[in-house]
Write a protein that holds these residues in place. Sequence first.
Motif, PDB file in Angstrom:
ATOM      1  N   VAL A 103       0.990   0.571   2.695  1.00 47.28           N
ATOM      2  CA  VAL A 103       1.653   0.882   1.429  1.00 47.28           C
ATOM      3  C   VAL A 103       1.082   2.168   0.862  1.00 47.28           C
ATOM      4  O   VAL A 103      -0.058   2.536   1.124  1.00 47.28           O
ATOM      5  CB  VAL A 103       1.506  -0.263   0.407  1.00 47.28           C
ATOM      6  N   SER A 104       1.879   2.827   0.064  1.00 44.41           N
ATOM      7  CA  SER A 104       1.461   4.084  -0.556  1.00 44.41           C
ATOM      8  C   SER A 104       0.511   3.799  -1.715  1.00 44.41           C
ATOM      9  O   SER A 104       0.512   2.695  -2.288  1.00 44.41           O
ATOM     10  CB  SER A 104       2.677   4.852  -1.070  1.00 44.41           C
ATOM     11  N   LEU A 107       2.411   2.426  -4.733  1.00 41.57           N
ATOM     12  CA  LEU A 107       2.716   1.007  -4.738  1.00 41.57           C
ATOM     13  C   LEU A 107       1.480   0.170  -5.052  1.00 41.57           C
ATOM     14  O   LEU A 107       1.560  -0.826  -5.776  1.00 41.57           O
ATOM     15  CB  LEU A 107       3.311   0.597  -3.389  1.00 41.57           C
ATOM     16  N   GLN A 108       0.345   0.561  -4.501  1.00 43.11           N
ATOM     17  CA  GLN A 108      -0.883  -0.185  -4.782  1.00 43.11           C
ATOM     18  C   GLN A 108      -1.228  -0.104  -6.267  1.00 43.11           C
ATOM     19  O   GLN A 108      -1.610  -1.105  -6.889  1.00 43.11           O
ATOM     20  CB  GLN A 108      -2.041   0.351  -3.940  1.00 43.11           C
ATOM     21  N   LEU A 121       2.561  -7.600  -1.715  1.00 44.18           N
ATOM     22  CA  LEU A 121       3.608  -6.883  -0.986  1.00 44.18           C
ATOM     23  C   LEU A 121       3.577  -7.388   0.449  1.00 44.18           C
ATOM     24  O   LEU A 121       2.529  -7.343   1.105  1.00 44.18           O
ATOM     25  CB  LEU A 121       3.365  -5.372  -1.033  1.00 44.18           C
ATOM     26  N   THR A 123       5.760  -7.923   4.379  1.00 43.92           N
ATOM     27  CA  THR A 123       6.765  -7.376   5.279  1.00 43.92           C
ATOM     28  C   THR A 123       7.871  -8.398   5.517  1.00 43.92           C
ATOM     29  O   THR A 123       7.809  -9.542   5.051  1.00 43.92           O
ATOM     30  CB  THR A 123       6.149  -7.003   6.626  1.00 43.92           C
ATOM     31  N   ARG A 246      11.752   1.238   0.779  1.00 43.01           N
ATOM     32  CA  ARG A 246      10.959   0.545   1.790  1.00 43.01           C
ATOM     33  C   ARG A 246      11.635  -0.784   2.133  1.00 43.01           C
ATOM     34  O   ARG A 246      11.231  -1.850   1.663  1.00 43.01           O
ATOM     35  CB  ARG A 246       9.537   0.304   1.279  1.00 43.01           C
ATOM     36  N   LEU A 249       9.653  -3.932   3.084  1.00 40.77           N
ATOM     37  CA  LEU A 249       8.719  -4.577   2.163  1.00 40.77           C
ATOM     38  C   LEU A 249       9.441  -5.409   1.113  1.00 40.77           C
ATOM     39  O   LEU A 249      10.557  -5.103   0.713  1.00 40.77           O
ATOM     40  CB  LEU A 249       7.857  -3.538   1.443  1.00 40.77           C
TER      41      LEU A 249
END
Length: 274
Positions: A103-104, A107-108, A121, A123, A246, A249
């Motif tokens: 994750v970017s 997003l975190q 998050l 998959t 995404r 996700l």
Amino acid sequence: MDEHNALGRFLRDLRARRDPASYGFASSRRRTPGLRREEVAQRAHISPAWYTWLEQGRGGPPSADVLDRIAKGLLLTEPEREHLFVLGLGHPPPAQYRAPEGVSPRLQRMIDAMDFSPAILRTATWEVLAWNRAASVVLTDYSRLPPDGRNLLRLIFSNPDIRAKQVDWRAMASGVVAAFRADAARAGASAEVTRLVEDLSALSPDFAEMWADASLLPHGDGAKRLNHPVLGLIELEYSSFAVDGRPDLGLIVYNPVDEAVAERIRALVKGLAG
């Protein structure tokens, strides 16, 4: 203008914005910017005449295979590919599963900002890629697990501590299997799902029984009751969200159903953070 002309305009725009050198073609001596029609056709492995007809709105609607060839040939992004299919066929393309990429930082930071609401998050195959502090405290401390041990289904069917937390484990597990089946089908992750199902069926007779039931259940929202070792009996409500950009996700956010539970969670999170 009709739908085919809209497709043609989109194709011409895509072609004009491409750098020929990036696709292996000489960029000199061109009267107009971008790729030539015959170059797009070459990369897509279709005839130049058929590609020209597509841009001109002739020859009838394209097949999904032709659109997929063009998308691959032009190295389209997922949003570009989806728009191409919507214009050409009137619906999005079949799902293409992508292996998790992490994750970017954005997003975190987003889930970390939910100080006292557990958030994860995951998959399409229900691997947990990211979580916040509240999730570690209330649900599972995923940081203590190896990366290949963070699959939610594996944890539910093989981890006795997680099983012991559930007020009604069988009902919860059955719902999770039904929701997972629906998620995995949408994601197009058939090979990955097959391996996971085979592993879990060998590992857990309970999973094998629930998977054979073939039920489907949307995982939009619901309630979760836990016997937490510190917080005691708590009830959470959860909601699931798609992550824009995404498609691999999904975001799940849990919130306490009453203020008393919320205060206990806040106190625990703050105490561990201190």
